[in-house]
Design an enzyme around this catalytic site. Structure first.
Site, PDB file in Angstrom:
ATOM      1  N   ASP A 191      26.829  69.331  46.654  1.00  0.00           N
ATOM      2  CA  ASP A 191      27.262  68.576  47.832  1.00  0.00           C
ATOM      3  C   ASP A 191      28.253  67.495  47.387  1.00  0.00           C
ATOM      4  OD1 ASP A 191      27.450  67.873  50.476  1.00  0.00           O
ATOM      5  OD2 ASP A 191      25.307  67.533  50.765  1.00  0.00           O
TER       6      ASP A 191
ATOM      7  N   HIS B 193      27.142  46.059  39.382  1.00  0.00           N
ATOM      8  CA  HIS B 193      26.479  45.030  40.194  1.00  0.00           C
ATOM      9  C   HIS B 193      25.164  45.516  40.802  1.00  0.00           C
ATOM     10  CE1 HIS B 193      30.377  43.103  39.798  1.00  0.00           C
ATOM     11  NE2 HIS B 193      29.785  41.969  40.137  1.00  0.00           N
TER      12      HIS B 193
ATOM     13  N   HIS C 279      32.789  35.222  33.388  1.00  0.00           N
ATOM     14  CA  HIS C 279      34.201  35.599  33.548  1.00  0.00           C
ATOM     15  C   HIS C 279      35.098  34.823  32.583  1.00  0.00           C
ATOM     16  CE1 HIS C 279      33.449  37.012  37.986  1.00  0.00           C
ATOM     17  NE2 HIS C 279      32.696  37.621  37.101  1.00  0.00           N
TER      18      HIS C 279
ATOM     19  N   TYR D 179      28.194  30.658  39.315  1.00  0.00           N
ATOM     20  CA  TYR D 179      27.340  31.658  38.683  1.00  0.00           C
ATOM     21  C   TYR D 179      26.192  30.992  37.920  1.00  0.00           C
ATOM     22  CZ  TYR D 179      30.363  35.634  39.745  1.00  0.00           C
ATOM     23  OH  TYR D 179      31.057  36.630  40.396  1.00  0.00           O
TER      24      TYR D 179
END
Length: 1000
Positions: free
Chosen positions: A147, A333, A443, A450
């Protein structure tokens, strides 16, 4: 390939109406409703002969050669595991061009996202026109279902992840910035390093019980779940259309949010929202609601139905591919969207165990949480990751707590505690989380938005483990405390400056108050106190008026709220300087060739280019009527961030051109300079200095834009200097902003020397060199010795919000130096007196123009910026060039560009030296150049040194006369050379090396 629409989710489906005419097999191809991913049917392949194949012809295969991000995607359902594999061959005519294998050692749905140019054997060729799927060689007959087959889709190369079916996909992802999400296959193969103990002791069981009790108190807000009703859950459960038919189970597809890469319009940032009702996030939120109501319900019949619903959900998700060893194509994530799964399973442990599915469930939890990473030997753990702390730490702990009390559980918990302690240890590279100076990174930069998530994730787990055999190490607890303490220094007391807001310049973000409570409850690192009084005191300061059980407990212990911090701190990993007195906070933010200037995403911080161009902010405690900031996203001119020197361009020119710069990054803008010199030093954590060489980025044709900037911070004075301000840009003006204040009151009073004005609108310009004072509406005074080029405006401004969604307007006051167009070696000087009034400011001006000024600017050029502060006899200097003759009463030369402060009192010199070069690499800037000689935009993640530790250095300082170190406890070496003293000062991590000298 036909297209169909599954509710709001647009997918490409080959098998909803007919068997695709381009598929041919000597076996049988048919449509089946037994299993499906999209729509209500899949394509079933039955083969009854050895070496059976499916042949697919399509022009889509010929186009993959033109796009190095071309990817083949397929979903496969297997009813019974097979110890063999499928072979996918891509051909031109009868000649194989490339291939990959797909292991069949599973039951349920599995997928593969395989990039043609990277993840297959061989390379695509022009004219490739055929795919041949070979049945497992060891099986003469069998059945499989297919599929959602995509022959050629362009996706982000960071996304695909290897798993048990396609272990050769994206192998280098284990070393990528997103490895904490995508390296599940590797984590699952990390061996245990601790031996199994013979039995589980009563103490082990007692500790497990206590840890679980504490943890469930956190994940089960009972009041919330008591409000839920079974009828509502039945309705949400019905949405998924789960049906059982004997051994088979079917229902709606449970998408991973990463599937938006395959099916959503990439230019539409809201497209992903259409997937959320069908995503694992929505699905596991329902599981958590079921588990929550089950845990608080006292109705046995209701609990029985909830248990049945939960097990159906658990079985369906497993069948959908949410199973051990499955990578679901991509799970970037995952920690955010899947976090409810682990807590829900832990709460439902009893029904799961009664069903005989505890081991399967625990293995699923361990796989998706990456629990295997905790089996890494502590000495091999090089860094922590804030995403893991924020979203996966509790999931990993759940994966252990759900286990039966066995020696394996004891071993796993000890390894988890050891790994957590090692992960907290500061690392000195750009990657990782905690830095030696107390900065918290994500980052590749200091990132409080964060950090609060990281702290909110890690501190409750530290508390859960505390005062048991699994308590983290004292050194780890101290390191975590240091990072929390430092956050309390750069917030005042709740909010942090806009310069630290990353891609969220809203002014609304706040400190993670509960983290301090959990650290307090964890006890002191030395184990002597059940309450860490320092952390408790900070909690009482930042709890924002909240009266809770922690507040009551700490006050009963006689703990008072911590007073406002006082002092000066340099966080040179974040290129942030912190200066505090009374109740105010001053911060200075820079950037360099190591630390990015800003972060912009589509729809976030679109005009943030100048965020670290010397952004200096004063914040006061928040009140009911004032947020303590000068900022507001209402008419704010993003060109005029306080303290910055910038090119003032129209908004359309300032708007970020956000691209996917390379295969290491997402769609984002994070620019870096090619300048090394940026950083600060301090004397006794009380007085300080910050300086930087500013160089604009070629991406916006600002390669000629340069300036040297410095700030000297003494008590309530800030002396700001600029020199060598130059560029060749003739279309726009270069400006240095002293302040930009959003006004709540148009009639806010500003005082110019002795003249108070509340006029609105108002504009003033100064063209003569005459000492001037300006008092703003926030109680900050400015002394400008040379106000030529100074411009004041107080007016309604129009702008755009930081998301670039709507126009904004507001009343704003600004004071700037206008250096004009294409300036050549221009300069500025001004002094801030923080928390002052008109009379004090007038007195300050009189002293500065008299015989005994409070400070003197001794030098302001390309060699050095140097200031002498009279009250404390301090000389502070930013030395921009090495091995130059310095005109100084004490200092002769330094062999490196550096920051240096000294205080000379009664024959004792107190000195600090900082090498601002973090030295992640040496030599010229490594940014690649375009053919026109301009620097190319590349992501920080592409840098080969991103995981390289900062290298220490030795700065040699030569001073007049003969001196010796005043203490034998430091590493400073003093050598007498020709009647003068050569000091060898070890420096590392941008931390000030401080020492005393005494005259010989």
């Amino acid at each position: 390939m036909a297209q169909t629409v599954h509710a709001q989710v647009q997918v490409k489906d080959i098998c909803e109406n007919i068997v695709p005419p381009s598929w041919h097999s000597k076996g049988k191809l048919s449509l089946s409703s037994a299993h499906y991913k999209a729509g209500k049917q899949s394509l079933k392949w039955d083969w009854k002969k050895k070496n059976a194949t499916i042949q697919i012809t399509d022009t889509a295969f010929s186009s993959v050669i033109n796009d190095d991000r071309s990817t083949f995607v397929i979903w496969i359902y297997n009813e019974k595991p097979i110890d063999d594999h499928l072979l996918f061959e891509f051909k031109k005519g009868e000649t194989r061009a490339q291939s990959f294998t797909f292991n069949l050692n599973f039951s349920g749905w599995r997928t593969a996202w395989v990039m043609y140019h990277r993840d297959m054997e061989g390379k695509p060729v022009a004219g490739m026109d055929k795919l041949v799927i070979h049945a497992p060689a060891s099986h003469k007959k069998g059945s499989l279902y297919f599929d959602q087959v995509l022959y050629n889709v362009n996706i982000n190369p960071r996304s695909p992840m290897r798993d048990e079916q396609v272990p050769n996909v994206n192998i280098n992802s284990d070393k990528a910035a997103n490895a904490h999400w995508t390296a599940l296959y590797t984590f699952a193969r990390v061996p245990h390093y601790l031996p199994l103990q013979k039995e589980v002791t009563a103490k082990d069981q007692e500790d497990f019980k206590l840890i679980k009790k504490r943890f469930i108190e956190q994940i089960l807000p009972r009041a919330k779940y008591k409000k839920l009703k079974l009828d509502s859950i039945e309705k949400d459960f019905a949405f998924w259309q789960i049906k059982k038919n004997g051994e088979n189970i079917s229902g709606r597809a449970v998408y991973a949010l990463n599937d938006t890469e395959l099916y959503a319009a990439k230019a539409d940032r809201t497209a992903g929202e259409k997937f959320k009702p069908y995503s694992n996030e929505a699905y596991t939120a329902l599981m958590m609601n079921v588990a929550g109501l089950y845990s608080v319900s006292t109705n046995e019949k209701e609990k029985e139905r909830l248990a049945q619903i939960f097990m159906d959900l658990l079985d369906h998700s497993y069948d959908q591919g949410w199973a051990p060893g499955s990578g679901m194509g991509a799970l970037h994530h995952l920690g955010y969207s899947f976090r409810d799964f682990y807590a829900a399973c832990l709460l439902m442990r009893q029904p799961i165990k009664q069903s005989g599915k505890l081991e399967r469930t625990q293995q699923t939890m361990a796989w998706f949480s990456g629990l295997g990473r905790s089996q890494t030997k502590p000495e091999d753990v090089t860094e922590g990751n804030i995403d893991v702390f924020n979203t996966l730490l509790g999931s990993m702990l759940s994966s252990i707590l759900i286990m039966d009390d066995t020696p394996e559980k004891v071993r796993q918990m000890h390894e988890f505690s050891n790994w957590l302690s090692a992960s907290i240890k500061p690392n000195s590279a750009i990657d990782g989380t905690f830095k030696p100076d107390g900065s918290v990174f994500h980052h590749g930069t200091i990132y409080p938005a964060y950090a609060v998530g990281g702290f909110s994730g890690i501190t409750p787990i530290v508390y859960c483990l505390s005062k048991t055999a699994y308590h983290i190490t004292p050194s780890a607890q101290n390191d975590l405390k240091n990072a929390l303490r430092m956050m309390s220094y750069y917030t005042n007391p709740l909010k942090w400056p806009i310069s630290l807001s990353g891609r969220h310049p809203t002014g609304n973000w706040k400190i993670a108050a509960d983290a301090y409570a959990y650290m307090a409850l964890s006890g002191s690192p030395d184990g002597k106190s059940d309450i860490d009084r320092e952390m408790a005191a900070i909690y009482l300061k930042v709890a924002d008026g909240k009266k809770d059980k922690w507040n009551k407990l700490f006050e009963e212990k006689g703990i008072k709220p911590a007073p406002p911090a006082q002092g000066h701190w340099n966080l040179n990993y974040g290129l942030l300087d912190i200066h505090r007195r009374a109740n105010w906070l001053l911060t200075i933010k820079g950037h360099s060739r190591y630390i990015v200037s800003h972060e912009s995403y589509p729809g976030a911080n679109i005009f943030g280019r100048y965020n670290s161009y010397g952004h200096s902010e004063v914040t006061f405690p928040q009140t009911a009527n004032n947020d303590g900031l000068s900022f507001g996203d209402t008419g704010w001119d993003w060109n005029n961030l306080p303290g910055t020197t910038t090119l003032h361009v129209p908004l359309d020119k300032l708007r970020a051109n956000i691209i996917n710069a390379d295969d290491f990054s997402g769609v984002e803008e994070m620019l870096i300079s090619d300048e090394i010199f940026a950083g600060g030093t301090n004397l006794n954590n009380w007085q300080g200095l910050f300086a930087m060489k500013l160089h604009g980025h070629d991406k916006y044709d600002m390669g000629s834009f340069r300036a040297i900037k410095s700030w000297f911070m003494f008590d309530d004075l800030v002396i700001a200097l600029g020199s060598n301000i130059s560029n060749s840009i003739k279309d726009y003006s270069t400006q240095t902003t002293l302040f930009q204040n959003v006004l709540n009151n148009k009639e806010a009073v500003f005082v110019f020397d002795d003249e108070a004005s509340k006029t609105f609108p108002e504009q003033r310009e100064w063209t003569k060199n005459k000492n001037l004072t300006v008092l703003d509406n926030r109680g900050i005074g400015y002394y400008i010795p040379n106000p030529k080029e100074l411009v004041f405006t107080k007016q309604e401004q129009t702008s755009r919000d930081q998301k670039d969604k709507v126009d904004t307007k507001g009343d704003v006051a600004k004071l700037i130096f206008d250096h004009g167009k294409a300036p050549k070696n221009d300069s500025y000087q001004y002094t801030m007196l923080i928390e002052t009034d008109a009379q004090k400011l007038k007195a300050f001006k009189a002293q500065m123009t008299g015989k005994n000024p409070l400070y003197k600017v001794l030098q302001q050029d390309s060699l050095a910026h140097k200031v002498w502060y009279a009250p404390e006899k301090i000389t502070a200097q930013a030395i921009f060039k090495a091995n130059e003759n310095l005109t100084d009463s004490l200092l002769l030369s330094t062999d490196k560009a550096c920051l240096l402060m000294y205080q000379n009192k009664r024959g004792i010199v107190n000195m600090s030296v900082t090498d601002p070069d973090l030295a992640f690499y040496t030599g010229p800037d490594d940014t690649p150049l375009l053919p026109n000689g301009k620097r190319k935009e590349v992501s920080i993640y592409s840098k080969p040194w991103i995981g390289t530790p900062s290298q220490p250095s030795v700065v040699k300082v030569t001073i007049k006369g003969t001196w010796q170190t005043a203490s034998a406890d430091n590493e400073i070496k003093a050598k007498i050379v020709n009647g003068n003293t050569e000091l060898s000062v070890p420096c590392k991590y941008g931390i000030a090396s401080q020492f005393n000298l005494k005259k010989i």
